[in-house]
Design an enzyme around this catalytic site. Structure first.
Site, PDB file in Angstrom:
ATOM      1  N   ASN A  46       2.090 -31.373 -11.442  1.00 55.60           N
ATOM      2  CA  ASN A  46       3.348 -30.620 -11.300  1.00 55.60           C
ATOM      3  C   ASN A  46       3.671 -29.881 -12.598  1.00 55.60           C
ATOM      4  O   ASN A  46       3.945 -28.684 -12.601  1.00 55.60           O
ATOM      5  CB  ASN A  46       4.525 -31.558 -10.995  1.00 55.60           C
ATOM      6  CG  ASN A  46       4.273 -32.420  -9.795  1.00 55.60           C
ATOM      7  OD1 ASN A  46       3.452 -32.072  -8.950  1.00 55.60           O
ATOM      8  ND2 ASN A  46       4.941 -33.551  -9.709  1.00 55.60           N
ATOM      9  N   ASP A  47       3.628 -30.619 -13.682  1.00 55.77           N
ATOM     10  CA  ASP A  47       3.920 -29.968 -14.958  1.00 55.77           C
ATOM     11  C   ASP A  47       2.757 -29.133 -15.448  1.00 55.77           C
ATOM     12  O   ASP A  47       2.959 -28.072 -16.044  1.00 55.77           O
ATOM     13  CB  ASP A  47       4.302 -31.016 -16.009  1.00 55.77           C
ATOM     14  CG  ASP A  47       5.760 -31.400 -15.877  1.00 55.77           C
ATOM     15  OD1 ASP A  47       6.586 -30.489 -15.732  1.00 55.77           O
ATOM     16  OD2 ASP A  47       6.066 -32.599 -15.878  1.00 55.77           O
TER      17      ASP A  47
ATOM     18  N   ARG B 290       7.792 -44.022 -11.864  1.00 49.46           N
ATOM     19  CA  ARG B 290       8.691 -43.233 -12.722  1.00 49.46           C
ATOM     20  C   ARG B 290       9.859 -44.127 -13.117  1.00 49.46           C
ATOM     21  O   ARG B 290      10.603 -44.594 -12.248  1.00 49.46           O
ATOM     22  CB  ARG B 290       9.215 -42.012 -11.965  1.00 49.46           C
ATOM     23  CG  ARG B 290       8.174 -40.926 -11.681  1.00 49.46           C
ATOM     24  CD  ARG B 290       8.829 -39.778 -10.914  1.00 49.46           C
ATOM     25  NE  ARG B 290       8.023 -38.571 -10.864  1.00 49.46           N
ATOM     26  CZ  ARG B 290       7.288 -38.224  -9.808  1.00 49.46           C
ATOM     27  NH1 ARG B 290       7.240 -38.981  -8.746  1.00 49.46           N
ATOM     28  NH2 ARG B 290       6.606 -37.089  -9.826  1.00 49.46           N
TER      29      ARG B 290
ATOM     30  N   HIS C 124      12.637 -32.210  -9.177  1.00 51.24           N
ATOM     31  CA  HIS C 124      12.610 -33.632  -8.841  1.00 51.24           C
ATOM     32  C   HIS C 124      13.401 -33.928  -7.579  1.00 51.24           C
ATOM     33  O   HIS C 124      13.119 -34.893  -6.881  1.00 51.24           O
ATOM     34  CB  HIS C 124      13.043 -34.475 -10.042  1.00 51.24           C
ATOM     35  CG  HIS C 124      11.935 -34.582 -11.043  1.00 51.24           C
ATOM     36  ND1 HIS C 124      11.799 -33.704 -12.085  1.00 51.24           N
ATOM     37  CD2 HIS C 124      10.860 -35.415 -11.102  1.00 51.24           C
ATOM     38  CE1 HIS C 124      10.703 -34.004 -12.766  1.00 51.24           C
ATOM     39  NE2 HIS C 124      10.117 -35.037 -12.192  1.00 51.24           N
TER      40      HIS C 124
ATOM     41  N   ARG D 250       5.139 -45.391 -16.181  1.00 52.08           N
ATOM     42  CA  ARG D 250       5.268 -44.313 -17.162  1.00 52.08           C
ATOM     43  C   ARG D 250       6.477 -44.590 -18.048  1.00 52.08           C
ATOM     44  O   ARG D 250       7.534 -44.991 -17.552  1.00 52.08           O
ATOM     45  CB  ARG D 250       5.458 -42.990 -16.426  1.00 52.08           C
ATOM     46  CG  ARG D 250       5.618 -41.807 -17.339  1.00 52.08           C
ATOM     47  CD  ARG D 250       5.583 -40.522 -16.570  1.00 52.08           C
ATOM     48  NE  ARG D 250       6.816 -40.298 -15.833  1.00 52.08           N
ATOM     49  CZ  ARG D 250       6.990 -39.250 -15.043  1.00 52.08           C
ATOM     50  NH1 ARG D 250       6.023 -38.375 -14.862  1.00 52.08           N
ATOM     51  NH2 ARG D 250       8.120 -39.084 -14.406  1.00 52.08           N
TER      52      ARG D 250
ATOM     53  N   GLU E 245      -0.736 -33.197 -18.725  1.00 51.10           N
ATOM     54  CA  GLU E 245       0.175 -32.273 -18.039  1.00 51.10           C
ATOM     55  C   GLU E 245       0.616 -31.120 -18.932  1.00 51.10           C
ATOM     56  O   GLU E 245       1.279 -30.202 -18.483  1.00 51.10           O
ATOM     57  CB  GLU E 245       1.381 -33.019 -17.468  1.00 51.10           C
ATOM     58  CG  GLU E 245       2.161 -33.857 -18.459  1.00 51.10           C
ATOM     59  CD  GLU E 245       3.324 -34.629 -17.819  1.00 51.10           C
ATOM     60  OE1 GLU E 245       3.659 -34.361 -16.663  1.00 51.10           O
ATOM     61  OE2 GLU E 245       3.891 -35.497 -18.505  1.00 51.10           O
TER      62      GLU E 245
ATOM     63  N   CYS F  51      -1.499 -37.776 -10.308  1.00 48.85           N
ATOM     64  CA  CYS F  51      -0.273 -38.297  -9.706  1.00 48.85           C
ATOM     65  C   CYS F  51       0.731 -37.183  -9.420  1.00 48.85           C
ATOM     66  O   CYS F  51       1.893 -37.442  -9.153  1.00 48.85           O
ATOM     67  CB  CYS F  51       0.345 -39.364 -10.596  1.00 48.85           C
ATOM     68  SG  CYS F  51       0.658 -38.800 -12.271  1.00 48.85           S
TER      69      CYS F  51
HETATM   70  C1  PEP Z   1       3.738 -34.282 -12.905  1.00 48.08           C
HETATM   71  O1  PEP Z   1       4.220 -33.592 -13.805  1.00 48.08           O
HETATM   72  O2  PEP Z   1       2.820 -33.905 -12.162  1.00 48.08           O
HETATM   73  C2  PEP Z   1       4.259 -35.638 -12.656  1.00 48.08           C
HETATM   74  C3  PEP Z   1       3.638 -36.460 -11.860  1.00 48.08           C
HETATM   75  O3  PEP Z   1       5.406 -36.009 -13.256  1.00 48.08           O
HETATM   76  P1  PEP Z   1       6.869 -35.446 -12.942  1.00 48.08           P
HETATM   77  O4  PEP Z   1       6.799 -34.708 -11.643  1.00 48.08           O
HETATM   78  O5  PEP Z   1       7.770 -36.636 -12.860  1.00 48.08           O
HETATM   79  O6  PEP Z   1       7.170 -34.582 -14.097  1.00 48.08           O
HETATM   80 MG    MG Z   2       5.436 -34.439 -15.368  1.00 48.25          MG
END
Ligand code: PEP
Ligand code: MG
Length: 758
Positions: free
Chosen positions: A630-631, A468, A361, A504, A607, A678
């Site tokens: 991302n996750d 977020r 992050h 979220r 995710e 996202c």
């Molecule tokens: C993701 O996981 O792609 C996402 C958008 O959320 P974060 O990066 O905050 O986990």
């Molecule tokens: Mg995520």
């Protein structure tokens, strides 16, 4: 044996000068294995040979002179095979080379192990014996273990420029490599920040001004004694049990002659105060930990703690002196989101974090703020960076310390070209997002990581695809009240009138923790995170949902999104709570407000891989899907998104990730389910094109990427990117995808938008 091994490695890793350290190493290993010769060779990859650096048993004259080609001799064989070689009679081996100058003819038994760091052979360690015999399994195991542990220490020396080879043309290494955190270039002075004192992070160094170091240490001792008295006082107000007063014990230790005298003695030998402290503390820790007695072993942690507290005072003296330059590059062991927030408005040009990875992050925040960042710059002596000039290249992930004027000029040109490119793409910011053949897609922004920033930029977004909510929960000492949350969410919703804002629900856990709600777990990304926490704490979830629904009164642009969903029952439970919040509000609020109350749309983040195979079931229950790539990448590939060591394995363009994304798009289309993405993939022009071709209709990204992505979309034909996608989905590994996409963007005249991955 373990203690011996640890002592050898520790002494080596603390070396301030290489030659004596190597000599000490070979002497100790030879002794530990009761052998007659031990030697160490370094690999010179420029010259493709191993150079004999030190030995206890071979001719001293040969040190730094005798080399063996990478494909020659037994040492070469160890390097080539990348495994230990244990030979009873080396002289009869076909690869043995007779080299009279090293005087090894008397040795028959040979055991060699490679020293490998991150797949690169750094050197070879050998032991030899006159008597022809195979080394035992235990001896071999010892040498292998030692080599593995030495590898990291050697890599560190290499990075510090200490591992210079005799006669080598290599100069002290001034360019450090890391992992891309956020793209861009920064040129400026580095400021090193130490968030918490930790002796483990100190790389020892000598300092000529002994007098100054002695007084620094004495002052630190005095301050630490005062700290302990204060802390002890606080403890007494809580408990009357004096046996619990650990600070009394620390004070006694600190005042004891032996400890203090030993540190002062080390300073007199030329070490700086931090190094002297580290050397003595480490020595005690090793001794204590090696003992069988539980009580004494516990004292090892006390002495570490004491050392860190002393270090804190030593370093605080420095931090207080610190006056920030007008513009600077921030360097820390672990740059945190709150550090970025602290320095953001003080001239922060770039970020260097020794730990962390490209999708932590911290990196996402840096991208959102358009601050170039490099993560995972391992094996550097961080303090050497302080106040040095640097070029931070977030594209090639390189850090050029004390660069030449010519290099600075070159990078000034890159900076200029970037500004021009941004100006060029900004011109399309308010035009529709349409391909040349008229296909359209919606571009939204990700927001919330830094309070308020994104809204100040009118970038032509059509709403917020991901808000977020964690940050407002973070920089505080307790959970925000319903009233506070309502006011904040209202501000966000009002900033995008008549445009969708997807909020979220709280997604803490993983790498985001709340100071007033600590979670300690062995595998935080696989643990109590996101919806798992909020369902276990409906009192937190309900307050947040109520605040969101209240904030939406009269605006009606809110959608609620649930993070970390891995099974249908979580969605059922969350929807039940959302309904409960809505029902409560409809009975509590005034009639005018109740008339304006609307039930927001509810969607889930896709995710966690398990949910991909239940999209059909989910489609009956929710209003939209939003992919968190991302996750999804982290969980599909089993690669911790924060771990520097495996960062090279984390890749959105891995065929399985791309195929999963494509599958999600197909399923959503069949069910007519609104779909967005996202994750960070949508920020990249290449990623955005592929996603669009898959059928993603809403791409949510950082405000800074939006104009670039729009420009690229406006310069391609949809039919062309569909063909590109068809080909990409047949490719079998991520590097093939990168190469192919690079070629394609160049062919489309979009080369300014791709940067070669390193
Ligand atoms: C993701 O996981 O792609 C996402 C958008 O959320 P974060 O990066 O905050 O986990
Ligand atoms: Mg995520």
């Amino acid at each position: 044996m373990l203690t011996t091994l640890r002592r050898i490695v520790l002494e080596f890793s603390q070396a301030a000068e290489l030659d004596p350290a190597l000599l000490r190493l070979v002497v100790q290993v030879k002794k530990a294995l009761s052998s007659q010769c031990c030697s160490v060779y370094f690999a010179d990859h420029n010259k493709q040979h191993f150079l004999l650096m030190a030995s206890d048993g071979l001719a001293e004259d040969a040190f730094g002179r005798t080399s063996i080609g990478f494909t020659e001799g037994l040492v070469g064989l160890v390097g080539q095979r990348e495994e230990p070689i244990n030979i009873a009679n080396a002289q009869q081996h076909p690869d043995f080379i007779h080299a009279p100058e090293v005087e090894e003819d008397k040795y028959k038994a040979f055991l060699g192990t490679p020293i490998i760091h991150q797949r690169k052979v750094l050197g070879v360690l050998t032991v030899q014996q006159e008597q022809a015999r195979s080394f035992t399994e235990n001896e071999e195991a010892f040498l292998v273990t030692l080599s593995v542990q030495l590898a990291a220490a050697m890599a560190s020396l290499e990075a510090q420029g200490l591992m210079r080879l005799y006669g080598s043309s290599q100069s002290a290494i001034k360019t450090h490599k890391g992992i891309g955190g956020a793209p861009g270039v920064a040129i400026g002075e580095m400021v090193v920040v130490h968030p918490m004192a930790d002796l483990a992070t100190i790389a020892v160094a000598k300092e000529q001004n002994t007098h100054q170091q002695l007084s620094r240490f004495n002052e630190a001792v005095q301050s630490t004694l005062v700290d302990f008295t204060v802390m002890g006082g606080k403890l007494k107000s809580i408990t009357s049990d004096s046996s619990l007063d650990i600070f009394e014990v620390y004070k006694q230790l600190l005042e004891s002659d032996s400890f203090k005298t030993e540190v002062l003695h080390k300073i007199q030998q030329g070490w700086n105060a931090e190094s002297a402290l580290k050397l003595i503390v480490d020595g005690y820790v090793i001794q204590f930990e090696a003992l069988d007695d539980d009580y004494i072993r516990e004292r090892a942690s006390d002495i570490k703690d004491l050392g860190n507290r002393l270090l804190e005072n030593l370093q605080n003296l420095k931090v207080q002196e610190q006056k920030l330059p007008e513009k600077f590059v921030l360097v820390a062991e672990e740059v945190t989101a709150s550090m970025i927030a602290d320095y953001q408005h003080q001239g922060l040009l770039g970020i260097v974090s020794l730990n962390g990875s490209n999708n932590s992050h911290t990196a996402i925040l840096a991208k959102a703020l358009n601050i170039p960042a490099i993560m995972g710059v391992e094996y550097v002596f961080i303090r050497r960076f302080h106040r040095k000039e640097v070029i931070l290249d977030g594209y090639s992930c390189q850090l050029h310390v004390a660069p030449s004027e010519a290099l600075v000029n070159e990078y000034q040109h890159i900076l200029l070209a970037e500004t021009e490119l941004q100006a060029q793409v900004n011109k399309v910011a308010h035009l529709p997002t349409l391909t040349l053949d008229g296909h359209n897609v919606k571009l939204l922004v990700n927001s919330g990581l830094s309070s308020g920033f994104e809204f100040s930029h009118n970038v032509g977004a059509e709403g917020v695809g991901l808000y977020r909510t964690e940050i407002p929960f973070m920089n505080r000492s307790c959970f925000p009240s319903e009233l506070e949350q309502t006011a904040l969410y209202r501000q966000v919703l009002e900033s995008f009138p008549n445009q969708p804002v997807t909020m979220r629900t709280l997604d803490v856990g993983g790498d985001k923790s709340l100071p007033y709600f600590p979670i300690t777990e062995a595998n935080p990304f696989l643990g109590w995170r996101g919806i798992r926490i909020t369902l276990d704490h409906p009192e937190i979830f309900l307050v947040q949902i109520r605040a969101m629904i209240k904030a939406n009164i009269g605006l009606d642009n809110l959608a609620i999104m649930l993070p970390m969903i891995s099974s249908i029952s979580e969605v059922d439970d969350a929807i039940r709570l959302i309904n409960q919040a809505y029902f409560e509000l409809s009975t509590e609020l005034s009639i005018t407000e109740t008339n304006k109350l609307v039930k927001p749309k509810v969607g889930v983040m896709v995710e966690v891989p398990s949910i991909i195979f239940q999209l059909e079931d989910l489609a009956d229950k929710v209003d939209f899907f939003s992919v968190g790539s991302n996750d999804l990448t982290q969980y599909l590939l089993a690669v911790d998104r924060n771990n520097t060591r495996v960062a090279n394995l984390y890749d959105f363009y891995h065929p399985s990730v791309l195929r999963a994304l494509n599958y999600i798009a197909q399923k959503s289309t069949t069910r007519n389910m609104p779909l967005s993405i996202c994750g960070e993939l949508a920020n990249e022009p290449t990623g955005a094109l592929l996603l669009m071709a898959m059928g993603y209709k809403n791409l949510s990204m950082s405000a800074h990427s939006l104009a670039k992505v729009k420009w690229v979309i406006r310069h391609v034909e949809f039919s062309v990117i569909e063909d590109i996608l068809t080909k990409v989905l047949t490719l079998t590994n991520a590097s093939k995808v990168h190469r192919y996409m690079h070629q394609q963007l160049v062919q489309l005249g979009l080369e300014d938008f791709v940067h070669v991955r390193h």
